[in-house]
Design a protein around this motif. Sequence first.
Motif, PDB file in Angstrom:
ATOM      1  N   TYR A 150       0.825  -1.216   0.000  1.00 23.17           N
ATOM      2  CA  TYR A 150       0.000   0.000   0.000  1.00 23.17           C
ATOM      3  C   TYR A 150       0.861   1.269   0.000  1.00 23.17           C
ATOM      4  CZ  TYR A 150      -3.415  -3.531   1.103  1.00 23.17           C
ATOM      5  OH  TYR A 150      -4.196  -4.662   1.035  1.00 23.17           O
ATOM      6  N   THR A 151       2.170   1.096  -0.183  1.00 16.05           N
ATOM      7  CA  THR A 151       3.071   2.254  -0.168  1.00 16.05           C
ATOM      8  C   THR A 151       3.452   2.646  -1.592  1.00 16.05           C
ATOM      9  OG1 THR A 151       3.964   1.599   1.967  1.00 16.05           O
ATOM     10  CG2 THR A 151       5.311   3.090   0.667  1.00 16.05           C
ATOM     11  N   PHE A 152       3.412   3.937  -1.863  1.00 18.63           N
ATOM     12  CA  PHE A 152       3.790   4.445  -3.187  1.00 18.63           C
ATOM     13  C   PHE A 152       4.904   5.482  -3.038  1.00 18.63           C
ATOM     14  CE2 PHE A 152      -0.292   2.606  -3.890  1.00 18.63           C
ATOM     15  CZ  PHE A 152      -0.219   2.078  -5.179  1.00 18.63           C
ATOM     16  N   GLN A 153       5.868   5.350  -3.907  1.00 24.73           N
ATOM     17  CA  GLN A 153       6.999   6.281  -3.902  1.00 24.73           C
ATOM     18  C   GLN A 153       6.689   7.405  -4.875  1.00 24.73           C
ATOM     19  OE1 GLN A 153      10.952   4.499  -4.449  1.00 24.73           O
ATOM     20  NE2 GLN A 153      11.486   6.227  -5.751  1.00 24.73           N
ATOM     21  N   SER A 154       6.454   8.588  -4.344  1.00 20.78           N
ATOM     22  CA  SER A 154       6.008   9.694  -5.195  1.00 20.78           C
ATOM     23  C   SER A 154       7.166  10.520  -5.748  1.00 20.78           C
ATOM     24  CB  SER A 154       5.042  10.581  -4.407  1.00 20.78           C
ATOM     25  OG  SER A 154       5.643  11.025  -3.221  1.00 20.78           O
ATOM     26  N   GLU A 155       8.343  10.002  -5.635  1.00 18.92           N
ATOM     27  CA  GLU A 155       9.523  10.631  -6.230  1.00 18.92           C
ATOM     28  C   GLU A 155      10.141   9.585  -7.158  1.00 18.92           C
ATOM     29  OE1 GLU A 155      12.965  13.451  -4.530  1.00 18.92           O
ATOM     30  OE2 GLU A 155      12.888  11.516  -3.570  1.00 18.92           O
ATOM     31  N   PRO A 156      10.736   9.995  -8.273  1.00 21.92           N
ATOM     32  CA  PRO A 156      11.278   8.990  -9.196  1.00 21.92           C
ATOM     33  C   PRO A 156      12.380   8.156  -8.552  1.00 21.92           C
ATOM     34  CG  PRO A 156      11.296  11.153 -10.207  1.00 21.92           C
ATOM     35  CD  PRO A 156      10.958  11.359  -8.771  1.00 21.92           C
ATOM     36  N   SER A 323       7.253  20.229  -2.388  1.00 23.13           N
ATOM     37  CA  SER A 323       5.795  20.102  -2.267  1.00 23.13           C
ATOM     38  C   SER A 323       5.201  19.383  -3.481  1.00 23.13           C
ATOM     39  CB  SER A 323       5.151  21.480  -2.108  1.00 23.13           C
ATOM     40  OG  SER A 323       5.341  22.252  -3.270  1.00 23.13           O
ATOM     41  N   LEU A 324       5.872  19.532  -4.624  1.00 23.65           N
ATOM     42  CA  LEU A 324       5.344  18.896  -5.836  1.00 23.65           C
ATOM     43  C   LEU A 324       5.549  17.378  -5.847  1.00 23.65           C
ATOM     44  CD1 LEU A 324       5.949  21.403  -8.740  1.00 23.65           C
ATOM     45  CD2 LEU A 324       3.806  20.357  -8.035  1.00 23.65           C
ATOM     46  N   LEU A 325       6.277  16.879  -4.884  1.00 20.90           N
ATOM     47  CA  LEU A 325       6.382  15.419  -4.763  1.00 20.90           C
ATOM     48  C   LEU A 325       5.135  14.843  -4.106  1.00 20.90           C
ATOM     49  CD1 LEU A 325      10.059  14.950  -3.535  1.00 20.90           C
ATOM     50  CD2 LEU A 325       9.182  14.826  -5.855  1.00 20.90           C
ATOM     51  N   TYR A 326       4.253  15.716  -3.629  1.00 23.53           N
ATOM     52  CA  TYR A 326       3.072  15.253  -2.886  1.00 23.53           C
ATOM     53  C   TYR A 326       1.747  15.726  -3.482  1.00 23.53           C
ATOM     54  CZ  TYR A 326       6.438  13.733   0.536  1.00 23.53           C
ATOM     55  OH  TYR A 326       7.481  13.081   1.146  1.00 23.53           O
ATOM     56  N   TYR A 327       1.784  16.865  -4.167  1.00 20.77           N
ATOM     57  CA  TYR A 327       0.551  17.542  -4.593  1.00 20.77           C
ATOM     58  C   TYR A 327      -0.291  16.709  -5.560  1.00 20.77           C
ATOM     59  CZ  TYR A 327      -2.214  21.093  -7.057  1.00 20.77           C
ATOM     60  OH  TYR A 327      -3.220  21.802  -7.655  1.00 20.77           O
ATOM     61  N   ASP A 328       0.302  16.283  -6.664  1.00 21.21           N
ATOM     62  CA  ASP A 328      -0.471  15.619  -7.725  1.00 21.21           C
ATOM     63  C   ASP A 328      -1.169  14.360  -7.256  1.00 21.21           C
ATOM     64  OD1 ASP A 328       0.050  17.412  -9.796  1.00 21.21           O
ATOM     65  OD2 ASP A 328       2.023  16.505 -10.169  1.00 21.21           O
ATOM     66  N   LYS A 359      -2.038  13.142 -15.476  1.00 17.68           N
ATOM     67  CA  LYS A 359      -1.276  14.293 -15.987  1.00 17.68           C
ATOM     68  C   LYS A 359      -1.312  15.374 -14.911  1.00 17.68           C
ATOM     69  CE  LYS A 359       0.470  17.409 -18.770  1.00 17.68           C
ATOM     70  NZ  LYS A 359       0.752  18.333 -17.660  1.00 17.68           N
ATOM     71  N   GLY A 360      -0.196  15.518 -14.223  1.00 18.92           N
ATOM     72  CA  GLY A 360      -0.160  16.459 -13.112  1.00 18.92           C
ATOM     73  C   GLY A 360       0.682  17.683 -13.419  1.00 18.92           C
ATOM     74  N   VAL A 361       0.980  18.431 -12.367  1.00 27.23           N
ATOM     75  CA  VAL A 361       1.783  19.657 -12.504  1.00 27.23           C
ATOM     76  C   VAL A 361       3.261  19.313 -12.594  1.00 27.23           C
ATOM     77  CG1 VAL A 361       2.419  21.807 -11.335  1.00 27.23           C
ATOM     78  CG2 VAL A 361       0.069  20.980 -11.227  1.00 27.23           C
ATOM     79  N   VAL A 362       3.655  18.277 -11.887  1.00 23.67           N
ATOM     80  CA  VAL A 362       5.080  17.998 -11.732  1.00 23.67           C
ATOM     81  C   VAL A 362       5.762  17.597 -13.041  1.00 23.67           C
ATOM     82  CG1 VAL A 362       4.920  15.530 -11.151  1.00 23.67           C
ATOM     83  CG2 VAL A 362       6.711  16.915 -10.147  1.00 23.67           C
ATOM     84  N   SER A 363       4.976  17.110 -13.964  1.00 22.31           N
ATOM     85  CA  SER A 363       5.608  16.615 -15.188  1.00 22.31           C
ATOM     86  C   SER A 363       4.701  16.836 -16.393  1.00 22.31           C
ATOM     87  CB  SER A 363       5.877  15.108 -15.034  1.00 22.31           C
ATOM     88  OG  SER A 363       6.183  14.532 -16.269  1.00 22.31           O
ATOM     89  N   ASN A 370       5.225   2.383 -11.733  1.00 20.99           N
ATOM     90  CA  ASN A 370       5.716   1.107 -12.263  1.00 20.99           C
ATOM     91  C   ASN A 370       5.304  -0.034 -11.314  1.00 20.99           C
ATOM     92  OD1 ASN A 370       7.454   1.058 -10.109  1.00 20.99           O
ATOM     93  ND2 ASN A 370       9.307   1.457 -11.273  1.00 20.99           N
ATOM     94  N   LYS A 371       5.758  -1.233 -11.605  1.00 24.65           N
ATOM     95  CA  LYS A 371       5.296  -2.383 -10.806  1.00 24.65           C
ATOM     96  C   LYS A 371       5.797  -2.325  -9.361  1.00 24.65           C
ATOM     97  CE  LYS A 371       9.073  -5.472 -11.983  1.00 24.65           C
ATOM     98  NZ  LYS A 371       9.487  -6.841 -12.183  1.00 24.65           N
ATOM     99  N   HIS A 372       6.814  -1.492  -9.121  1.00 19.71           N
ATOM    100  CA  HIS A 372       7.307  -1.325  -7.750  1.00 19.71           C
ATOM    101  C   HIS A 372       6.744  -0.070  -7.085  1.00 19.71           C
ATOM    102  CE1 HIS A 372      11.007  -4.016  -8.770  1.00 19.71           C
ATOM    103  NE2 HIS A 372       9.955  -4.717  -8.410  1.00 19.71           N
ATOM    104  N   HIS A 373       5.673   0.436  -7.640  1.00 22.68           N
ATOM    105  CA  HIS A 373       4.958   1.584  -7.070  1.00 22.68           C
ATOM    106  C   HIS A 373       5.797   2.875  -7.098  1.00 22.68           C
ATOM    107  CE1 HIS A 373       2.170  -1.250  -4.518  1.00 22.68           C
ATOM    108  NE2 HIS A 373       2.373  -1.701  -5.743  1.00 22.68           N
ATOM    109  N   GLN A 374       6.566   3.047  -8.155  1.00 18.98           N
ATOM    110  CA  GLN A 374       7.415   4.245  -8.259  1.00 18.98           C
ATOM    111  C   GLN A 374       7.039   5.022  -9.515  1.00 18.98           C
ATOM    112  OE1 GLN A 374      10.647   1.467  -8.445  1.00 18.98           O
ATOM    113  NE2 GLN A 374      11.645   2.389  -6.670  1.00 18.98           N
ATOM    114  N   VAL A 375       7.124   6.337  -9.422  1.00 21.50           N
ATOM    115  CA  VAL A 375       6.809   7.170 -10.591  1.00 21.50           C
ATOM    116  C   VAL A 375       8.087   7.534 -11.349  1.00 21.50           C
ATOM    117  CG1 VAL A 375       4.671   8.239  -9.812  1.00 21.50           C
ATOM    118  CG2 VAL A 375       6.877   9.191  -9.117  1.00 21.50           C
ATOM    119  N   THR A 376       7.890   8.126 -12.498  1.00 22.17           N
ATOM    120  CA  THR A 376       9.015   8.601 -13.310  1.00 22.17           C
ATOM    121  C   THR A 376       8.719  10.022 -13.769  1.00 22.17           C
ATOM    122  OG1 THR A 376       9.488   6.392 -14.150  1.00 22.17           O
ATOM    123  CG2 THR A 376      10.309   8.241 -15.457  1.00 22.17           C
ATOM    124  N   PHE A 377       9.630  10.920 -13.547  1.00 18.06           N
ATOM    125  CA  PHE A 377       9.562  12.243 -14.194  1.00 18.06           C
ATOM    126  C   PHE A 377      10.937  12.891 -14.158  1.00 18.06           C
ATOM    127  CE2 PHE A 377       7.621  12.721  -9.917  1.00 18.06           C
ATOM    128  CZ  PHE A 377       8.524  13.565  -9.318  1.00 18.06           C
TER     129      PHE A 377
END
Lengths: 410, 361
Positions: A150-156, A323-328, A359-363, A370-377
């Motif tokens: 249930y954990t998501f990494q909101s930073e690449p 802050s943009l690592l959390y907003y979107d 489609k958020g502000v950060v990117s 991805n399958k490991h709950h990580q984003v890319t930007f």
Amino acid sequence: MRQLGLGLTMAAAGLAMALQTARADEELPIGVIAAQSGSFVSAGNTIVGAANLAAQQINDAGGIKVGDKTYKIKLYIRDNRTDVNVSIAAARELVNDIGVKAIWGTETHDFSVSMAKITGPAKVLQFSGNSSLGAVLDDKAVADDGWLHYTFQSEPQEWQRSGSTAKGVLSLLTSQLKSPPKHSVVFVGNDATGQYLSSHYVKALEAEGQKVDLVQYPPDTTDFSPLLTRIKGMKPDIVHFWYNGDSTLTAFPQALKLGVAPSYFLFGVDPGIYQERSLKADVPVTLSCVPVCWGSSPFPEVKQYFEKYFGLGAAKGPQSSVSLLYYDYFFWYAKALEKVGKIDDPDAVVAELLKSDYKGVVSPVPLVFNKHHQVTFATEVCMVEPNTSDQFKCAVEQPPAAPPPGDNGG
Amino acid sequence: MPMTDNSAAKTGAATEGARARDRLALLTADNASVPLPAGVQAVTAILLAALLIALPWLGLGYRFLSIAITTLYTAIGLYGLGLQFGQAGIMSVGHAALMGVGAYASAILSVQLGLGFWTSLPFAMALSAIVGGVIGLPTLRVGGQHYIIITFCFCALFVIVLTNGGTFTGSATGLDVGSVTPLPGINFDKLSNNYYLVLAALFLALAATYLIGISRYGRTLRAIRENEQLARSVGINVDLHKLGVLMVSGLFAGLAGVLQLYYLRHISPTLFGAFPSLYLALMVMLGGARYLYGPLIGAVIVNFLPEVLNLDPVDSRIAYGVCLLLVILLLPGGVAAGIKNIYCALAGGFDRQGGGLNGRA
């Protein structure tokens, strides 16, 4: 009889209004754990700022329509006082006493990991902007019965950020130096985040053809001159002041005074801060933000975001862009809830987040987990014209497709 | 029959020895000058135990219970520090590192060998005790502030070693462990069960401290604390007892460290650095190192004060500093001494020494 009819009609209308009000009052409890005091306050406050702005915008827009109900976000913000024990206590309170559906935070790896051991078993979603979570987010951990499901990494992932940053720094500086830079020194704080981040950044620079030396300083160092003198003796083309931004603001003026290198890179120092502090160098200096800069962004959505963010009273600081690592993710989470149609089905929400994009502000590119709950930007890098404090040229280089040689990606 | 010179000398020496023992007895008896009646001690113990056992049932919430667990395992570590400082007079500002030895030993045994909480606990405690003894070796030659500096250096070195220990220590990122291995019918993932586990350990620490305090061993330690030379002169093996108490202190620290590890389920070097160590020293001085409940009181004050008064870390540090100054100036025996003095004043007596002893308060 007529009076009775009128009375019944009014009663029915009143009941309908009451029901309507009750329906409008449905609350979606969301927790935020961040350092609002203590040594991590500059990063922690940005999480709170982003959460307040996102919740206000979602609620003002009518809330989140889930099934036949509309939910307004109710934030439960807890100060962890930069203390892992308080973070744990706050997580217990939010999860067990209040019953939040998701938690945003916190700013450090250790705290986030300990919190995940509470949110995971309780099936509460957790969005944490720590790239170092990549070290523990693996197939087993994010599996259906894994402790980070249930954990998501909101930073690449760090190799992505490092790759994007290294390309940006080198592309901007190469045009300014007499000859292409070949030798880099990475100067980094020797703590959990510093060790993790630099291990990837060194590889990213090497992948770009740089010979790299790593110099670490103890956390809380204030006099950097002995180490900087040593670095000067290495005759680097670029000194990269890697994590963290606050220490960099102390070390960089000392480096300028000592004339350590013909060019510099300052990680996590926003152009806005560079300008506010009237920093000036007679050599080219590049800056990167986490992830985009509030002081000089080429993207209109980002500019609008920061106008609103600072408009709510958030302080302008070196880490405001964190802050943009959390907003979107508030909007993405809301979108997933609407799609699932239930707020009490975290497994379905996780599945929806994994198969959807946002489609958020950060990117400018839609965010995808991805399958490991990580984003890319990408990470924005700006260069300051020599002898100025406010003339910036910025670039956004997309992250590499794969980790560089020697980097296991974790 | 006239005495010979030799017998006179023997008699003189015997008299001197008796005087020394009497003086030592007086010195070590100072804190026990106004022992609380046995009934009061028993009632205090029963009330405290009842309160601690009932805590999860009072509906104070998970946040409160979480901070209570933190307080209890901290108090266990403090009982070790209380023994070495309160009873033997050996202060340390590196006690968190000793807890770290226990915590890291258990975590490494878990990660490398797959040992769980129960199986790794004795090894971790034993290693902490051994390390406590090894760090204590310098006390045989130096004391006071010199030993304090040594413990501070140990703490700094320990953090450096952990931070640069590679995958073995998890470097600065630290190590993760699973839950406490369940006992039949008891799942320690449940917070209240975790609380009772730590509480049981605290009761053990309290009992051990009490028994040491009233034993001959405890009196020997106090003799060393009050006058090391005098203690040596009456035949006490001071070196052995100093190392012994530091090892016992290490046992307590190891237990506290393992409990901390399995509560957080993630540890990193910053938990065992200089600041946490200074806080432990602060707690034990605030609460009262020589009193049975002093370490517990100190842990409660430092852990709950910011919660109750909603203080941020900067304000907290100021508050702790002010509290410490007030305690040093007004209550040299700590808050526990103050509580005892209030009781004695109300009951008709007054302990001006401010140092009730070993379960007497």
